[in-house]
Design a protein around this motif. Structure first.
Motif, PDB file in Angstrom:
ATOM      1  N   ILE A  90       0.830  -1.212   0.000  1.00  0.00           N
ATOM      2  CA  ILE A  90       0.000   0.000   0.000  1.00  0.00           C
ATOM      3  C   ILE A  90       0.859   1.254   0.000  1.00  0.00           C
ATOM      4  O   ILE A  90       0.354   2.353  -0.251  1.00  0.00           O
ATOM      5  CB  ILE A  90      -0.968   0.026   1.200  1.00  0.00           C
ATOM      6  N   ALA A  91       2.169   1.116   0.264  1.00  0.00           N
ATOM      7  CA  ALA A  91       3.079   2.267   0.240  1.00  0.00           C
ATOM      8  C   ALA A  91       4.508   1.761   0.237  1.00  0.00           C
ATOM      9  O   ALA A  91       4.788   0.643   0.709  1.00  0.00           O
ATOM     10  CB  ALA A  91       2.844   3.184   1.445  1.00  0.00           C
ATOM     11  N   THR A  92       5.405   2.572  -0.296  1.00  0.00           N
ATOM     12  CA  THR A  92       6.828   2.235  -0.299  1.00  0.00           C
ATOM     13  C   THR A  92       7.636   3.469   0.074  1.00  0.00           C
ATOM     14  O   THR A  92       7.194   4.606  -0.100  1.00  0.00           O
ATOM     15  CB  THR A  92       7.301   1.737  -1.676  1.00  0.00           C
ATOM     16  N   VAL A  93       8.842   3.219   0.587  1.00  0.00           N
ATOM     17  CA  VAL A  93       9.812   4.276   0.848  1.00  0.00           C
ATOM     18  C   VAL A  93      11.188   3.696   0.578  1.00  0.00           C
ATOM     19  O   VAL A  93      11.399   2.498   0.782  1.00  0.00           O
ATOM     20  CB  VAL A  93       9.703   4.795   2.304  1.00  0.00           C
ATOM     21  N   ARG A  94      12.098   4.516   0.108  1.00  0.00           N
ATOM     22  CA  ARG A  94      13.455   4.060  -0.112  1.00  0.00           C
ATOM     23  C   ARG A  94      14.412   5.209   0.161  1.00  0.00           C
ATOM     24  O   ARG A  94      14.042   6.386   0.105  1.00  0.00           O
ATOM     25  CB  ARG A  94      13.672   3.541  -1.538  1.00  0.00           C
ATOM     26  N   TYR A  95      15.638   4.810   0.523  1.00  0.00           N
ATOM     27  CA  TYR A  95      16.691   5.826   0.582  1.00  0.00           C
ATOM     28  C   TYR A  95      17.879   5.346  -0.222  1.00  0.00           C
ATOM     29  O   TYR A  95      18.118   4.143  -0.368  1.00  0.00           O
ATOM     30  CB  TYR A  95      17.082   6.182   2.023  1.00  0.00           C
ATOM     31  N   ASP A  96      18.638   6.300  -0.747  1.00  0.00           N
ATOM     32  CA  ASP A  96      19.894   6.055  -1.450  1.00  0.00           C
ATOM     33  C   ASP A  96      20.953   6.952  -0.829  1.00  0.00           C
ATOM     34  O   ASP A  96      20.779   8.187  -0.771  1.00  0.00           O
ATOM     35  CB  ASP A  96      19.754   6.366  -2.936  1.00  0.00           C
ATOM     36  N   ARG A  97      22.038   6.362  -0.357  1.00  0.00           N
ATOM     37  CA  ARG A  97      23.117   7.148   0.234  1.00  0.00           C
ATOM     38  C   ARG A  97      23.757   8.025  -0.841  1.00  0.00           C
ATOM     39  O   ARG A  97      23.989   7.565  -1.975  1.00  0.00           O
ATOM     40  CB  ARG A  97      24.173   6.232   0.853  1.00  0.00           C
ATOM     41  N   ILE A  98      24.021   9.282  -0.491  1.00  0.00           N
ATOM     42  CA  ILE A  98      24.610  10.233  -1.441  1.00  0.00           C
ATOM     43  C   ILE A  98      25.774  10.954  -0.780  1.00  0.00           C
ATOM     44  O   ILE A  98      25.899  10.993   0.443  1.00  0.00           O
ATOM     45  CB  ILE A  98      23.571  11.256  -1.944  1.00  0.00           C
ATOM     46  N   ASP A  99      26.619  11.547  -1.640  1.00  0.00           N
ATOM     47  CA  ASP A  99      27.731  12.350  -1.133  1.00  0.00           C
ATOM     48  C   ASP A  99      27.346  13.819  -1.146  1.00  0.00           C
ATOM     49  O   ASP A  99      26.183  14.172  -1.399  1.00  0.00           O
ATOM     50  CB  ASP A  99      29.000  12.092  -1.948  1.00  0.00           C
ATOM     51  N   GLY A 100      28.307  14.672  -0.908  1.00  0.00           N
ATOM     52  CA  GLY A 100      28.036  16.095  -0.837  1.00  0.00           C
ATOM     53  C   GLY A 100      27.563  16.698  -2.140  1.00  0.00           C
ATOM     54  O   GLY A 100      26.953  17.775  -2.155  1.00  0.00           O
ATOM     55  N   ARG A 101      27.803  16.001  -3.277  1.00  0.00           N
ATOM     56  CA  ARG A 101      27.342  16.509  -4.582  1.00  0.00           C
ATOM     57  C   ARG A 101      26.006  15.921  -4.978  1.00  0.00           C
ATOM     58  O   ARG A 101      25.506  16.176  -6.074  1.00  0.00           O
ATOM     59  CB  ARG A 101      28.378  16.166  -5.651  1.00  0.00           C
TER      60      ARG A 101
END
Length: 991
Positions: A90-101
């Motif tokens: 019924i819902a999703t969430v995700r994260y992606d690690r990123i750098d300062g740029r």
């Protein structure tokens, strides 16, 4: 099947069941490659507008590459979570690690980009807020400290999810996009937001169970009798205002109604053409799974499972119980039971009696929860006999809502506390508990509820050491006396019997809280007045001399005397005593001619016009005048609206005990209105202690980092052991003896068996004396040094280094804290005295290497005390305090409090033990420095709160002098901390 993803095994501990804003439930779990088709199906049900908000462009369908990307994660730098109902996302969430740029990165980069997508049909249910809590907890576990999110300005719902979460955040606007950045470190506001959402959601889930618009009784028999038919009959007799359906697969095909009840009859739930809110399940346990599936597919909101044959019947039943909860939650349903007695709601617009009780309780202000059907029957019957008024008038012992949860596999007392917290129809909460599944949460919720209304608890299974077989709850090593202290700290009124539960609840529901402990006593019997006076003293109240109105007193005499007492500034409460009048024919109380009603009217009249100032509670003690009790409760007729009801008791002890509980609760509530503060100390080195602990826990063989073996309480050559230097409460002839805990006498945690709380895997480290002292010093706690004395010459050198006078004592385990064995020599002021003492001890007790003798400088004289802190896996960190020796060992005179303690908690801890007068100048002795003792308690509390790996700390003895204190002995143990069930994202108990 769930397959492991790119780099890490599937993180099972991220799975959680949650209650949503509308009271329904959902499961949150990591997304796996096996979810590809679920993800595609989910995306197809999302509106074009929601897709646009997610991708900032029209995005009608997911490509194969998208599906692979969104289902393959390494569970470190890329994580996806889904909220599910049934087998669907019924819902999703995700994260992606990123750098300062803003580019994809790996650790040590500590920022991640986060994005949500919620199916339109489930928007507004709080799904995104719950997912944010869980994805934030996952990110913190993976050393991500900050989230960034880009949101279109028109997507106000998602912006609100982020801004309302309570995290510290920064907001900017660039290129038509709102950019939100927020730290993931929990703040006071984020925790408050999370707990407020938890309360609203769980209260709503209970309300759906207690106020359904329609009820189906599944398992209704065709013939009178049987559990299902009984509940159906009770529903109808109680006047349920909603729709009722009878369901039984054995009904004939042509049977439309069940007679003589006249309710619609159905062979299955599917045949009901309208929504069903609540299903009462009364079928054999083996048929329940099919019934649950049918209920879930029909959209039923909750289940009351009366069926037995679950955890109370053994291991097979426990498995069946777990399956029941899992299955119900997969459909978003809550469960009361199994093996439940049922639920009731007396609200005029509901009138629900979905229970085995033959009558709907009379309406009133008491909320009642039990874990036992037998106790439920006794309580309901007893309250009914106490008098409950007429249907149009809330009675003195009436019920607002009632739940008897049986095995409490899902809905528990915690859920009811959430509901009753702001329920306007409930003024007093009564609970019979045999187990507390989540003690940390229970004490937190009870403290919050007790701040606005009384919570009265009877705890069964106090001495068995285990919960009832039907209750699948975490085990706890806390003795019952410790549980009492923790409940009292939370403002809970704990009573011993079901009778006291009713007595106290009736008084609290009908009377104002007393302003203090001063009690006026008046009545027509001098003897009954004296009995009441003695009962007040026994309960710690301050009774005034009883006023004897003589046996000739008429109702007007009672009215005038009570009115005078209520206007007297010298009293805070009044107990009226009455005996039957025996005379020559004049009317007196209890002779059956209406005099009892007249006396009741006189008492009520005086109580209602008590004059200026706050109202005062009134209780009546009567001997064999049942008509008086009924008249005071309002059962002898219908009093005018607003008439004050007065509780009546057949024994002085019962009335006074209930009044005493009200006095103590009122005092706690007054104190709680201005909560204490956990002080900050500038000299605490939290980071240094954390670094030390990391090093100490690092070796795989369990030895301290310096290579010395962990030696328990400091045995061997380096321990700073305790020397009793005063003549305080430690008693005896010398050293303060230890407080051995966990023996059911009110001690601490985990010592009876030598086990370590939270260290089931045996990964703990018993610290050496040097390591213990170094960690304590990080928190400003110094231990008086002791030097080894393997021979007389070494003892002399140690004494010269420390400075005479000194003490000589053994550290061997069998002699430690045993001054009664003559193993301690004090006030040794010279080398000669020291050598003589050394020879005496070795001649008397054994060889030096067996004794582990040490030399310690004498400390200032004072009172010997003991301070302990330990972590229980279920209850959390507990701080304990008592006087060393017999008071705590023999008498169990030890006080306990949950960590972190405030300044007020520390002061109360010291003063709550029975032997506290010894600290404050008993029998002409000089008071000791309790301020220094309070500071020590606060520092130890900070240590175990800041450093959860510190699973046990023992300071014994702590000699408290007139100025300052000396810690003479210390031991500590480290272990990987047990999980904190009260922190992090909200979730339901796991099954």
């Amino acid at each position: 099947m769930r397959s492991p993803s790119d780099r890490h095994a599937y993180p099972t501990h991220w799975e959680a069941d949650v209650v949503l804003r509308d009271g329904g439930t959902a499961q949150i779990r990591p997304i796996t490659p096996d979810d590809a088709q679920r993800l595609v199906s989910f995306y197809e049900r999302v509106s074009d507008e929601s897709k646009y908000y997610r991708f900032f462009a029209p995005y009608p369908r997911l490509s194969d590459r998208d599906v692979h990307r969104f289902t393959h994660h390494d569970y470190v730098d890329r994580v996806g979570l889904a909220a599910m109902v049934g087998d669907e996302f019924i819902a999703t969430v995700r994260y992606d690690r990123i750098d300062g740029r803003g580019m994809s990165a790996a650790a040590p980069a500590d920022e991640a980009e986060v994005a949500f997508l919620v199916q339109d049909a489930h928007q507004g249910r709080g799904v995104a807020s719950a997912l944010l809590e869980h994805i934030a907890a996952v990110a913190r576990e993976r050393d991500i400290r900050r989230f960034a999110a880009e949101v279109l300005p028109a997507n106000t719902k998602m912006i609100k999810v982020f801004t309302d979460a309570g995290y510290t955040q920064k907001r900017s606007f660039e290129d038509g996009v709102v950019r939100l950045e927020f730290d993931l470190e929990p703040t006071d506001r984020s925790l408050a937001v999370m707990r407020a959402r938890e309360q609203r959601a769980e209260a709503r889930s209970v309300q759906r169970l207690l106020a359904p618009g329609s009820v189906a009784v599944i398992g209704t028999s065709r013939t009178p009798g049987g559990v299902g038919r009984t509940v159906l009959r009770n529903l109808l007799d109680g006047g349920f205002t909603g729709r009722v359906h009878a369901v039984n697969h054995a009904f004939p095909d042509d049977m439309a109604h069940l007679e003589p009840e006249g309710v619609p009859a159905h062979r299955s739930l599917r045949a009901i053409e309208e929504p069903v809110d609540l299903a009462v399940v009364a079928v054999p346990a083996e048929r329940v799974p099919a019934v649950v599936a049918e209920c879930g597919e029909h959209g039923v909101q909750g289940l009351v499972v009366l069926s037995a044959g679950y955890a109370e019947s053994g291991s097979e039943g426990r498995d069946r119980q777990r399956d029941l909860v899992r299955q119900a939650r997969s459909y978003g349903m809550r469960v009361i039971g199994p093996n439940a007695f049922g639920v009731s709601n007396t609200a005029e617009g509901v009138r629900l009696n979905a229970s085995l009780s033959p009558r709907l309780p009379n309406p009133g202000r008491l909320g009642l929860f039990t874990q036992s059907g037998a106790i439920a029957i006794a309580l309901l019957s007893g309250l009914h006999r106490r008098g409950a008024g007429l249907a149009s008038l809330a009675g003195i012992a009436g019920i607002s809502t009632f739940v008897s949860a049986g095995n409490r596999a899902d809905v528990s007392g915690n859920d009811l506390l959430q509901y009753w917290y702001d329920d306007p129809r409930t003024d007093v909460v009564l609970m019979y508990l045999e187990s507390i599944g989540n003690p940390r949460k229970f004490t937190r919720l009870a403290r919050r509820t007790a701040a606005v209304k009384p919570v009265v608890v009877v705890k069964g299974a106090r001495h068995t050491g285990s919960a009832p077989t039907g209750h699948a709850v975490p085990t706890t090593q806390i003795p019952d006396a410790t549980v009492s202290d923790l409940l009292r700290q939370a403002g809970v009124i704990r009573v011993d019997t079901v009778t006291e539960l009713a007595d106290t609840g009736v008084l609290l529901a009908s009377q104002p809280l007393p302003a203090g402990p001063r009690v006026a006593i008046l009545g027509n019997s001098e003897s009954l007045g004296l009995i009441t006076y003695d009962a007040c003293l026994t309960e710690g109240l301050r009774p005034l001399p009883p006023r004897d109105l003589t046996t000739a007193a008429a109702p007007d005499d009672f009215r005038r005397a009570l009115a005078e007492a209520l206007t007297d500034d010298a009293c805070d409460a009044v107990v009226v005593t009455a005996i039957p009048w025996v005379g020559d024919g004049n009317a007196g109380p209890g002779d059956g001619d209406g005099s009892a009603e007249a006396l009741a009217a006189a008492v009520r009249e005086a109580a209602e016009v008590s004059g200026p100032g706050p109202a005062k509670p009134v209780a009546v003690v009567h001997l064999e005048i049942q008509e008086l009790a009924e008249a005071l409760a309002g059962t002898g007729g219908e009093p005018a609206p607003g008439t004050r009801r007065i509780p009546a008791y057949p024994a002085a002890e019962r009335a006074v005990r209930a009044l005493a509980e009200a006095v103590r609760y009122a005092h706690w509530r007054q104190e709680a209105a201005e909560p204490g503060r956990v002080p900050e100390y500038d000299d605490i080195d939290e980071a240094g202690a954390a670094a030390d602990i990391q090093v100490l826990l690092a070796p795989a063989d369990g030895t301290p980092a310096d290579g010395t073996p962990g030696d328990g309480a400091g045995g061997g050559t380096g321990e700073a052991t305790g020397v009793r230097t005063g003549d305080g409460a430690g008693g005896g002839t010398g050293e303060a003896t230890g407080v051995r805990t966990g023996d059911g006498k009110g001690g601490g945690i985990g010592e009876a068996t030598g086990s370590v709380p939270g260290d089931d895997a045996g990964l703990g480290v018993e610290l050496s004396a040097a390591d213990t002292q170094r960690l304590l010093a990080r928190y400003g706690v110094s231990v008086l040094p002791a030097l080894p004395a393997p021979d007389p010459d070494a003892a002399v050198r140690a004494a010269e280094r420390l400075g005479f006078p000194v003490a000589l004592k053994p550290t061997a385990a069998h002699l430690r804290h045993r001054a009664d064995l003559g193993g301690v020599r004090l006030e040794l002021g010279s080398e000669t005295e020291l050598r003589r003492a050394y020879a005496e001890l070795t001649d008397y007790l054994g060889r030096p290497e067996e004794l582990g003798l040490v030399v310690q400088r004498m400390a200032p004289r004072g009172v010997d005390t003991v301070v302990r802190a330990a972590i229980d896996p279920a209850a959390g960190a507990v701080l304990s305090f008592g006087l060393a020796g017999a008071p705590s060992e023999l008498l169990g005179d030890t006080a306990h409090g949950l960590v972190p303690v405030t300044g007020r908690d520390a002061a109360e801890l010291i003063r709550s033990i029975r032997t506290a007068p010894l600290l404050f100048g008993w029998r002409g002795s000089k008071p000791v420095d309790t301020a220094a003792l309070e500071e020590l308690l606060l520092r130890v509390s900070r240590l175990v709160d800041d450093q959860p790996e510190m699973v046990a700390v023992d300071l014994e003895p702590v000699v408290v002098a007139q100025q300052g204190l000396s810690v003479l002995g210390a031991s500590a143990r480290l272990a990987p901390p047990p999980p904190r069930t009260d922190l992090g994202p909200r979730h339901m108990p796991a099954y």
